[in-house]
Design a protein around this motif. Structure first.
Motif, PDB file in Angstrom:
ATOM      1  N   ILE A  38     123.973  88.239   1.737  1.00 30.42           N
ATOM      2  CA  ILE A  38     122.231  87.256   0.903  1.00 30.42           C
ATOM      3  C   ILE A  38     122.879  86.373   0.711  1.00 30.42           C
ATOM      4  O   ILE A  38     123.515  85.818   0.031  1.00 30.42           O
ATOM      5  CB  ILE A  38     122.218  88.741  -0.201  1.00 30.42           C
ATOM      6  N   PRO A  39     122.170  85.215   0.876  1.00 29.49           N
ATOM      7  CA  PRO A  39     121.418  84.283   1.160  1.00 29.49           C
ATOM      8  C   PRO A  39     121.351  83.622  -0.633  1.00 29.49           C
ATOM      9  O   PRO A  39     120.584  84.453  -1.126  1.00 29.49           O
ATOM     10  CB  PRO A  39     120.135  83.509   1.414  1.00 29.49           C
ATOM     11  N   PRO A  40     122.375  82.428  -1.342  1.00 31.30           N
ATOM     12  CA  PRO A  40     122.576  82.646  -2.170  1.00 31.30           C
ATOM     13  C   PRO A  40     121.505  81.875  -2.879  1.00 31.30           C
ATOM     14  O   PRO A  40     121.053  81.969  -4.489  1.00 31.30           O
ATOM     15  CB  PRO A  40     123.817  81.510  -2.145  1.00 31.30           C
ATOM     16  N   LEU A  41     120.303  81.524  -2.185  1.00 32.45           N
ATOM     17  CA  LEU A  41     119.214  81.090  -2.847  1.00 32.45           C
ATOM     18  C   LEU A  41     118.231  82.241  -3.487  1.00 32.45           C
ATOM     19  O   LEU A  41     117.189  81.762  -4.033  1.00 32.45           O
ATOM     20  CB  LEU A  41     118.369  80.405  -2.052  1.00 32.45           C
ATOM     21  N   ALA A  82     112.525  91.565   5.998  1.00 35.70           N
ATOM     22  CA  ALA A  82     112.050  91.162   4.832  1.00 35.70           C
ATOM     23  C   ALA A  82     113.820  91.097   4.750  1.00 35.70           C
ATOM     24  O   ALA A  82     114.074  90.158   4.166  1.00 35.70           O
ATOM     25  CB  ALA A  82     112.167  92.018   3.491  1.00 35.70           C
ATOM     26  N   ILE A  83     114.880  91.791   5.819  1.00 35.88           N
ATOM     27  CA  ILE A  83     116.581  92.003   5.550  1.00 35.88           C
ATOM     28  C   ILE A  83     116.703  90.398   6.547  1.00 35.88           C
ATOM     29  O   ILE A  83     118.205  90.410   6.106  1.00 35.88           O
ATOM     30  CB  ILE A  83     117.135  92.792   5.733  1.00 35.88           C
ATOM     31  N   TYR A  84     115.981  89.991   7.451  1.00 34.39           N
ATOM     32  CA  TYR A  84     116.403  88.812   8.006  1.00 34.39           C
ATOM     33  C   TYR A  84     117.079  87.835   7.670  1.00 34.39           C
ATOM     34  O   TYR A  84     118.238  87.249   8.069  1.00 34.39           O
ATOM     35  CB  TYR A  84     115.233  88.726   9.217  1.00 34.39           C
ATOM     36  N   PRO A  85     117.065  87.157   6.810  1.00 28.76           N
ATOM     37  CA  PRO A  85     117.375  85.827   6.080  1.00 28.76           C
ATOM     38  C   PRO A  85     118.600  86.391   6.009  1.00 28.76           C
ATOM     39  O   PRO A  85     119.822  85.874   5.936  1.00 28.76           O
ATOM     40  CB  PRO A  85     116.868  85.883   4.351  1.00 28.76           C
ATOM     41  N   LEU A 109     129.688  86.882  17.686  1.00 28.25           N
ATOM     42  CA  LEU A 109     129.169  87.846  18.297  1.00 28.25           C
ATOM     43  C   LEU A 109     128.888  88.785  17.707  1.00 28.25           C
ATOM     44  O   LEU A 109     127.640  89.132  17.546  1.00 28.25           O
ATOM     45  CB  LEU A 109     130.620  88.728  19.531  1.00 28.25           C
ATOM     46  N   VAL A 110     129.531  89.124  17.158  1.00 32.47           N
ATOM     47  CA  VAL A 110     128.626  90.091  15.859  1.00 32.47           C
ATOM     48  C   VAL A 110     127.317  89.389  14.903  1.00 32.47           C
ATOM     49  O   VAL A 110     126.043  89.948  14.271  1.00 32.47           O
ATOM     50  CB  VAL A 110     130.196  90.426  14.895  1.00 32.47           C
ATOM     51  N   ARG A 111     128.434  88.445  14.187  1.00 32.04           N
ATOM     52  CA  ARG A 111     127.621  86.953  13.606  1.00 32.04           C
ATOM     53  C   ARG A 111     126.039  87.060  14.565  1.00 32.04           C
ATOM     54  O   ARG A 111     124.893  87.219  13.974  1.00 32.04           O
ATOM     55  CB  ARG A 111     127.713  85.574  13.150  1.00 32.04           C
ATOM     56  N   TRP A 112     126.304  86.663  14.909  1.00 33.17           N
ATOM     57  CA  TRP A 112     124.497  86.521  15.980  1.00 33.17           C
ATOM     58  C   TRP A 112     124.346  87.507  16.591  1.00 33.17           C
ATOM     59  O   TRP A 112     123.180  87.265  17.139  1.00 33.17           O
ATOM     60  CB  TRP A 112     125.491  84.952  17.307  1.00 33.17           C
ATOM     61  N   GLY A 113     125.171  88.704  17.398  1.00 32.21           N
ATOM     62  CA  GLY A 113     124.578  89.719  17.672  1.00 32.21           C
ATOM     63  C   GLY A 113     123.412  90.373  17.117  1.00 32.21           C
ATOM     64  O   GLY A 113     122.841  91.016  16.969  1.00 32.21           O
ATOM     65  N   ARG A 114     123.590  90.221  16.007  1.00 36.17           N
ATOM     66  CA  ARG A 114     122.302  90.861  14.662  1.00 36.17           C
ATOM     67  C   ARG A 114     121.492  90.336  14.431  1.00 36.17           C
ATOM     68  O   ARG A 114     120.478  91.116  14.866  1.00 36.17           O
ATOM     69  CB  ARG A 114     123.618  90.374  13.835  1.00 36.17           C
TER      70      ARG A 114
END
Length: 135
Positions: A38-41, A82-85, A109-114
């Protein structure tokens, strides 16, 4: 082509809906894994994990009930947006996820593939927002 897709609509639903329920349950089983992306902001990451888990369970069950399917499909679209961030944060931050089996550093690949996968999931959910008699 559309007849092939039409025949796949029901089986895809019966894979997709339980997958959301299982994913939602995992938010309660291993919430710390989800909280780390979850983004820290955003405030209260653990509460957001539980809320998104509850939402995933609700849309998964709702997709299986013909009376609520369209509403649940719209809810799924909204949830995925909503969860895209979190997926963007995971792809761009290099966060190392502590407690992840197989190591805490998902591959590029996993990070960007999502990110594009999320688009596919949104398109699938949108498919069920239209009224139909054959699903």
């Amino acid at each position: 082509m559309s007849s092939i897709l039409g025949r796949l609509k029901r089986p895809i639903l019966y894979v997709m809906a339980p997958a959301y329920v299982v994913a939602g349950i995992l938010h309660f089983v291993v919430p710390d894994l989800y909280a780390q992306i979850i983004p820290p902001l955003l405030p209260f990451p653990l509460a957001l994990v539980y809320l998104s888990g509850l939402a995933e369970i609700a849309v998964g069950v709702g997709l299986l009930v013909p009376r609520t399917r369209q509403y649940a499909a719209w809810g799924t679209v909204a949830l995925l947006l909503a969860i895209y961030p979190a997926n963007i944060y995971m792809a761009t931050s290099g966060v190392v996820i502590e407690g992840l089996s197989g190591g805490g550093d998902p591959s590029a690949l996993v990070r960007w593939g999502r990110l594009p996968l999320q688009g596919v999931l949104i398109a699938l959910a949108f498919w069920y927002t239209k009224p139909t008699n054959n699903v």
